[in-house]
Design an enzyme around this catalytic site. Structure first.
Site, PDB file in Angstrom:
ATOM      1  N   HIS A  14      31.026  35.314  45.245  1.00 36.47           N
ATOM      2  CA  HIS A  14      31.357  34.275  44.273  1.00 36.47           C
ATOM      3  C   HIS A  14      30.577  32.989  44.536  1.00 36.47           C
ATOM      4  CE1 HIS A  14      33.595  32.015  47.321  1.00 36.47           C
ATOM      5  NE2 HIS A  14      34.084  33.183  47.719  1.00 36.47           N
ATOM      6  N   GLU A  90      39.084  38.807  49.759  1.00 33.85           N
ATOM      7  CA  GLU A  90      38.633  38.390  51.087  1.00 33.85           C
ATOM      8  C   GLU A  90      39.655  38.822  52.143  1.00 33.85           C
ATOM      9  OE1 GLU A  90      36.621  37.878  53.438  1.00 33.85           O
ATOM     10  OE2 GLU A  90      35.639  36.069  52.671  1.00 33.85           O
TER      11      GLU A  90
END
Length: 213
Positions: A14, A90
């Site tokens: 990202h 994550e």
């Protein structure tokens, strides 16, 4: 004899967030992109991928990845089936989320976590073995949907720790060695051989300027 299949995974991180700038552990906190500061990196990534088509898109369900995907495929959102998957989140950093290295470096439990290369989970968080298991489950589901006789290309938008783990698995490097900066990633190429998909190459996305020229 049927032709061997080919699978390309274009796996990207990202764009930049405020917590990235502050060097805070984000983990599974739902932190948005830092706009407009994130735009140059996102624009470069979109340009690198604009001529490519995909058979499917897989994306972490966290906001920063959804925003990155929306920018990178703007105008092509309906072109490919898109799957938002919590397994691509994550690593869960537990009590370390929102904190920085300088805030934690003197704590024995933190030093032990660093020295263990993530094998020891942070307090209230997730070990790299747990991250590995959910990524193994995701990858197994992905390849089970790919014909071993066809060519496939899949875009994956996720997080730095996820890419580090994929690089550890497919490139054979140490977990902490496989970092990529925001709005960049890796292209993994697989061939179907001996009844399973095997990684045959890995390269940077976007390609370095010297390689692209």
């Amino acid at each position: 004899m049927a032709a061997a299949g080919r699978l390309e995974l274009v796996v990207v991180r990202h764009g930049v967030t405020q917590w990235n700038r502050e060097r805070r552990y984000q983990g599974q906190r739902d932190i948005p992109l830092l706009l407009p500061e994130a735009l140059p990196g996102l624009d470069r990534l979109r340009e690198a991928l604009e001529e490519q088509t995909f058979d499917a898109v897989h994306c972490s369900d966290l906001t920063r990845c959804r925003q990155t995907l929306a920018h990178v495929v703007e105008g092509r959102e309906r072109a490919w089936p898109t799957h938002f998957d919590a397994r691509l989140r994550e690593l869960d950093f537990g009590d370390y989320e929102g904190r920085t290295y300088d805030e934690l470096k003197s704590q024995p439990f933190y030093r032990a976590w660093i020295d263990s290369e993530g094998q020891q989970p942070p307090p209230g968080g997730e070990s790299t073995a747990e991250l590995r298991q959910r990524l193994d489950d995701w990858f197994a589901d992905l390849v089970n949907g790919c014909s071993p006789h066809d060519h496939h290309r899949v875009l994956v938008v996720c997080h730095g720790g996820v890419i580090r783990e994929l690089r550890r698995r497919f490139e054979g490097i140490g977990f902490w060695e496989g970092g990529v900066v925001q709005a960049e990633g890796r292209r993994f190429t697989f061939t179907h051989d001996g009844g399973r998909w095997q990684c045959s190459s890995s390269s940077a996305v976007p390609a370095p300027a010297s390689a692209a020229s």
